[in-house]
Design a protein around this motif. Structure first.
Motif, PDB file in Angstrom:
ATOM      1  N   SER A  47       0.982  -1.245  -0.053  1.00  0.00           N
ATOM      2  CA  SER A  47      -0.032   0.078   0.031  1.00  0.00           C
ATOM      3  C   SER A  47       0.909   1.390  -0.138  1.00  0.00           C
ATOM      4  CB  SER A  47      -0.970  -0.001   1.309  1.00  0.00           C
ATOM      5  OG  SER A  47      -1.826   1.047   1.553  1.00  0.00           O
ATOM      6  N   GLN A 238     -12.130   4.244  12.060  1.00  0.00           N
ATOM      7  CA  GLN A 238     -12.197   3.064  11.425  1.00  0.00           C
ATOM      8  C   GLN A 238     -13.542   2.930  10.625  1.00  0.00           C
ATOM      9  OE1 GLN A 238     -10.069   0.285  13.567  1.00  0.00           O
ATOM     10  NE2 GLN A 238      -8.126   0.734  12.635  1.00  0.00           N
ATOM     11  N   THR A 261     -13.277   6.778   5.509  1.00  0.00           N
ATOM     12  CA  THR A 261     -13.305   5.498   5.247  1.00  0.00           C
ATOM     13  C   THR A 261     -13.888   5.209   4.073  1.00  0.00           C
ATOM     14  OG1 THR A 261     -14.768   4.661   6.731  1.00  0.00           O
ATOM     15  CG2 THR A 261     -12.287   4.320   7.259  1.00  0.00           C
ATOM     16  N   LEU A 264     -12.638   6.694   0.946  1.00  0.00           N
ATOM     17  CA  LEU A 264     -11.758   5.949   0.499  1.00  0.00           C
ATOM     18  C   LEU A 264     -11.918   4.681  -0.555  1.00  0.00           C
ATOM     19  CD1 LEU A 264      -8.604   4.864   2.672  1.00  0.00           C
ATOM     20  CD2 LEU A 264      -9.519   3.059   1.160  1.00  0.00           C
ATOM     21  N   TYR A 265     -13.050   4.042   0.056  1.00  0.00           N
ATOM     22  CA  TYR A 265     -13.810   3.065  -0.617  1.00  0.00           C
ATOM     23  C   TYR A 265     -14.123   3.435  -1.923  1.00  0.00           C
ATOM     24  CZ  TYR A 265     -17.097  -0.651  -1.808  1.00  0.00           C
ATOM     25  OH  TYR A 265     -18.111  -1.642  -2.657  1.00  0.00           O
ATOM     26  N   SER A 278      -4.760   4.347  -1.698  1.00  0.00           N
ATOM     27  CA  SER A 278      -3.552   3.942  -0.931  1.00  0.00           C
ATOM     28  C   SER A 278      -3.089   5.196  -0.111  1.00  0.00           C
ATOM     29  CB  SER A 278      -2.365   3.138  -1.456  1.00  0.00           C
ATOM     30  OG  SER A 278      -3.063   1.956  -2.241  1.00  0.00           O
ATOM     31  N   ALA A 281      -5.423   6.250   2.613  1.00  0.00           N
ATOM     32  CA  ALA A 281      -5.358   5.233   3.724  1.00  0.00           C
ATOM     33  C   ALA A 281      -4.241   5.567   4.526  1.00  0.00           C
ATOM     34  CB  ALA A 281      -5.195   3.783   3.322  1.00  0.00           C
TER      35      ALA A 281
END
Length: 309
Positions: A47, A238, A261, A264-265, A278, A281
């Protein structure tokens, strides 16, 4: 034989046995080390490498240097998602810990059926992050949900709590507060470790229950509070499932439930911008690490340990 010779002989006889025990220990730990390398360390390194590339899963990664970092600086939706996440963490975690501590103090007074209440209150912590509970939450706060039905009994007109940008995040905060069981059980264990003699001495001096709580219970629980605080902040940062299910994966309405999150998805698995995802993240990891470090630094000013002078 001299004492020194006997000592050398004893060391010589125990050395092979110690080596054999060490080999056995490493043998039993091998699956854990393999899991750590394959499931944790390996993906983290991959990552980190991908964070400096442009990668869409369909073609080989192309190195782009700091392009993803520059893109994050100008990404307004990323800034919005971080703001939503911070609001979620800073509001829900203190409320969750306060409720957990309150119930732990109540249960610590020796209620009949304590084991049942402890299990019942712990259950939401096991189910709160599940898809089923998130779907149930969406129904409860929907236009025709249970909340509006109860409000209707009192003549209050309800609304679409999930579909309103003013209240959508509040429903997710309430869901996280509802999962107070895990910190409550930890608080309850901490309360059982406080010596009874402190309360007996305070009672002799005329201190009431409220004074005992502020002068004895709370200071003695500060290590447990610190532990729960660090753990729940990491967990809140998270959070993903609740926002994904409640908003249908969009982060709406008007990005009011767009957790970092979830964004990010979207970037990684919807837009196939895996390199940028990445980098996001690692940004989230650095944010969590920074808050954890701040908590550890600040703990020396408010956390009391019984063995301190």
């Amino acid at each position: 034989m001299s004492a020194l010779g006997e000592l050398r002989s004893l060391k010589g006889s125990t050395a092979p046995r110690q080596k054999k025990q060490n080999r056995a220990a490493f043998l039993f730990l091998t699956p854990w080390f393999l899991g750590l390398a394959i499931v944790t360390v390996g993906p983290m390194i991959a990552s980190l490498v991908l964070a400096f590339t442009k990668y869409n899963l369909l073609s080989p990664p192309r190195f782009t240097g700091l392009a993803n970092i520059e893109k994050m600086l100008g990404d307004e939706r990323l800034h919005t998602s971080l703001g939503v996440t911070f609001q979620y963490v800073f509001v829900s975690v203190p409320l969750q810990l306060a409720l957990a501590l309150l119930l732990a103090v109540v249960l610590d007074r020796g209620l009949r059926g304590l084991a049942f209440y402890r299990s019942a209150f712990y259950l939401p912590s096991l189910l709160g992050a599940s898809v089923a509970i998130a779907m149930l939450w969406r129904q409860i706060f929907g236009v025709d949900g249970l909340v509006n039905i109860v409000l209707g009994w009192f003549g209050i007109e309800g609304q679409g709590w999930i579909s309103s940008p003013d209240t959508a995040l509040g429903t997710l905060i309430l869901l996280n507060v509802w999962t107070f069981g895990s910190p409550m059980v930890i608080f309850l264990a901490g309360l059982r470790q406080i010596p009874a003699m402190y309360y007996e001495a305070a009672s002799v001096d005329g201190a009431n229950r409220r004074q005992q709580f502020w002068r004895i219970t709370l200071p003695m629980l500060t290590p447990i509070i610190f532990f729960n605080l660090v753990l729940q902040i990491i967990h809140a940062f998270q959070s993903f499932t609740q926002a994904f299910i409640v908003s249908g994966g969009t982060g709406g309405p008007v990005d009011s439930t767009l957790f970092a999150t979830l964004y990010l998805y979207q970037k990684g698995f919807t837009n196939l911008e895996m390199g940028y995802a990445s980098a996001m993240a690692w940004l989230l990891l650095l944010i969590i690490a920074a808050f954890t470090a701040i908590n550890f630094w600040a703990s020396k000013y408010w956390v009391f340990y019984d063995d301190q002078d």
